[in-house]
Design a protein around this motif. Structure first.
Motif, short mmCIF file in Angstrom:
data_model
loop_
_atom_site.label_atom_id
_atom_site.label_comp_id
_atom_site.label_asym_id
_atom_site.label_seq_id
_atom_site.Cartn_x
_atom_site.Cartn_y
_atom_site.Cartn_z
N ARG A 191 4.36 -21.61 -5.58
CA ARG A 191 4.95 -22.58 -4.66
C ARG A 191 4.09 -22.85 -3.44
O ARG A 191 4.18 -23.92 -2.84
N ALA A 192 3.24 -21.90 -3.09
CA ALA A 192 2.36 -22.11 -1.94
C ALA A 192 1.37 -23.24 -2.20
O ALA A 192 0.97 -23.96 -1.27
N ASP A 193 0.96 -23.41 -3.46
CA ASP A 193 0.00 -24.45 -3.83
C ASP A 193 0.65 -25.60 -4.59
O ASP A 193 -0.07 -26.47 -5.09
N ASN A 194 1.99 -25.59 -4.70
CA ASN A 194 2.69 -26.62 -5.46
C ASN A 194 2.08 -26.75 -6.86
O ASN A 194 1.79 -27.86 -7.34
N MET A 195 1.90 -25.60 -7.52
CA MET A 195 1.12 -25.55 -8.75
C MET A 195 1.84 -24.74 -9.83
O MET A 195 2.26 -23.60 -9.60
N LEU A 196 1.96 -25.31 -11.01
CA LEU A 196 2.48 -24.61 -12.18
C LEU A 196 1.31 -23.96 -12.89
O LEU A 196 0.37 -24.64 -13.32
N MET A 197 1.34 -22.63 -13.02
CA MET A 197 0.25 -21.89 -13.66
C MET A 197 0.69 -21.45 -15.04
O MET A 197 1.62 -20.65 -15.19
N LEU A 198 0.02 -21.98 -16.05
CA LEU A 198 0.36 -21.67 -17.44
C LEU A 198 -0.64 -20.68 -18.03
O LEU A 198 -1.84 -20.74 -17.73
N SER A 199 -0.16 -19.80 -18.86
CA SER A 199 -1.02 -18.82 -19.49
C SER A 199 -1.83 -19.45 -20.61
O SER A 199 -1.29 -20.12 -21.48
N SER A 200 -3.15 -19.24 -20.60
CA SER A 200 -3.98 -19.73 -21.70
C SER A 200 -4.08 -18.70 -22.82
O SER A 200 -4.72 -18.96 -23.85
N PHE A 201 -3.45 -17.54 -22.63
CA PHE A 201 -3.58 -16.45 -23.61
C PHE A 201 -2.43 -16.42 -24.62
O PHE A 201 -2.38 -15.54 -25.47
N HIS A 202 -1.49 -17.35 -24.53
CA HIS A 202 -0.35 -17.33 -25.43
C HIS A 202 -0.23 -18.62 -26.23
O HIS A 202 0.83 -18.95 -26.73
N LEU A 203 -1.34 -19.34 -26.35
CA LEU A 203 -1.33 -20.59 -27.10
C LEU A 203 -1.26 -20.31 -28.59
O LEU A 203 -2.17 -19.71 -29.16
N LYS A 204 -0.18 -20.72 -29.22
CA LYS A 204 -0.03 -20.62 -30.66
C LYS A 204 0.98 -21.69 -31.08
O LYS A 204 1.73 -22.21 -30.25
#
Length: 464
Positions: A191-204
């Motif tokens: 929320r400090a950066d108004n940013m959604l951070m998605l994991s690149s390690f769970h792509l399937k």
């Protein structure tokens, strides 16, 4: 700051992890050199429009000042300049910079702290990269160097159509979702950066819908991603005959990997926006960005880049970055290659910086796991392990991976255990991971080192 690699972060609940991400952003902002960021941003807003003779004059002035600083403050360069009789004050042309011998990765590792400037800021931050070999190379930066870099990253975002403070999403290598928590949400909100951070390690495949729905719900203006990660989602959309339905998305900015023409095409088609690719380097010696018309421009106000022909239509980069006076690299030979555009070409965006047709960078295979994940960019698992000379990850079968290492005697059982633990965090418990010590690691037929080699595909096997 509390790293997302740390045990505390991994063992914290979802809500606490989001607070940690926000706290880290606030601490970074508090530590940043705000005045340097403002000055650099204002300066490069003007310098991007300079004519070639003007930016070449700017480069000459910048390299003379940087080299004189290195001669006075950096032991490695003080000795080198004295032995070679190099006096930056005498330089009249950019070609005079070539009096300095090239700096290689091995030179940096061997020089160690002798490349650090004396009498600089007491507040310095250490990083390291394993590059393509697995051997860690340290790098130090102060607050001004970080602010200088951020100004150029911000300018690339502006070229893509993003404005500071707007919603953005992040799909890169940060382990924001620990493997032990992969049964829940595969993203965290900063929320400090108004940013959604998605994991690149769970792509399937079975997670594709969840990723797309999370993005559409958050509706970012910009998505910053590894090319391999966002192209994975684009092909998931293609396989399901869908397009991205978020309304605000103006741009996708990729970096850290090679962006192929095929990946760019499918990403643009399925996400319905422009794809802007950014080339930077841990060594901070060169930057290449994409303008509004999709052309790659060498950031001539970031550093002085020499292009050396390889005789095959490609060119190697030798760069001198202007931003890091704490650990300056003069004429550093980067590991990446480019294809240059016609020198007479002028982009319709109006910028007169040199243009590159393609950034070839490095191309590695990906590791595929039994649960369907696609894992790239494994540099972190090798970072900071003393005595590790080279490393290569080889996938023999879907559930079997061998890590080949060339190691010095000081790479002992504790370091080997740490490497195994990191690899398990990235690849999961369904993969058998072995470490094999070897005298040397084979190169490809054209002499290139590949950090990841997959034997699951015929094309990969034929190149080893």
């Amino acid at each position: 700051m509390i790293s997302s690699h740390s045990t505390l972060y991994r063992q914290s609940p979802f809500c606490v992890q989001e607070e940690i991400l926000a706290l880290n952003s606030r601490l970074r902002a508090a530590l940043s050199a705000r005045s340097m960021l403002r000055r650099t941003a204002a300066s490069i807003e003007r310098s991007q429009w300079l004519a070639p003779a003007q930016w070449q004059a700017l480069q000459l002035e910048s390299v003379r000042k940087l080299a004189e600083h290195a001669r006075q403050r950096v032991p490695y360069y003080r000795d080198l300049f004295a032995q070679a009789g190099i006096d930056p004050a005498r330089w009249q042309h950019l070609d005079d910079l070539r009096e300095i011998p090239e700096l290689t990765r091995q030179d940096v590792i061997a020089a160690g702290p002798r490349l650090l400037a004396e009498g600089g800021s007491w507040l310095r931050f250490k990083g390291s990269t394993s590059g393509t070999t697995g051997q860690a190379m340290p790098g130090w930066r102060d607050r001004d160097a970080i602010a200088f870099e951020q100004a150029f990253v911000d300018r690339q975002a502006q070229w893509a159509g993003y404005r500071h403070g707007e919603r953005r999403a992040w799909l890169r290598g940060d382990p924001v979702v620990p493997m032990a928590q992969s049964g829940g949400h595969l993203w965290r909100m900063n929320r400090a950066d108004n940013m959604l951070m998605l994991s690149s390690f769970h792509l399937k495949p079975e997670n594709g819908a969840a990723y797309i729905e999370a993005l559409e719900r958050f509706d970012p203006v910009m998505l910053q991603a590894y090319p391999s990660s966002v192209s994975y989602l684009a092909r998931w959309l293609e396989d399901h005959d869908r397009v991205y339905r978020g309304r605000a998305l103006r741009c996708i900015v990729t970096s850290s990997e090679t962006l192929s023409a095929a990946d760019r095409k499918v990403i643009a088609e399925r996400f319905g926006c422009g794809v802007f690719d950014w080339y930077g380097a841990f060594e901070r010696v060169a930057a290449i960005g994409t303008c509004e018309h999709g052309r790659y421009h060498v950031m001539e106000d970031y550093g002085c880049v020499e292009f050396e022909s390889n005789g095959d239509g490609t060119a190697s980069l030798i760069g001198t970055g202007f931003g890091n006076r704490s650990m300056p690299f003069l004429r550093y030979r980067a590991e990446d290659r480019v294809v240059l555009a016609d020198p007479a070409f002028e982009c319709s965006c109006g910028r007169r910086f040199r243009v590159v047709e393609r950034v070839l960078g490095r191309v590695d295979d990906a590791i595929h796991t039994p649960d369907g994940r696609h894992v790239v960019m494994l540099d972190w698992i090798f970072s900071g392990l003393r005595g590790l000379i080279e490393a290569q990850v080889v996938q023999e079968r879907l559930d079997d991976v061998c890590i080949r290492i060339v190691a010095a005697p000081e790479f002992g059982p504790r370091a080997e255990s740490a490497l195994l633990q990191r690899a398990r965090e990235r690849l999961g418990t369904q993969v058998n991971i072995r470490i094999e010590r070897v005298a040397q690691i084979a190169r490809t037929r054209n002499g290139k080192f590949r950090q990841i080699v997959s034997r699951l595909s015929r094309s990969s096997e034929s190149n080893v």
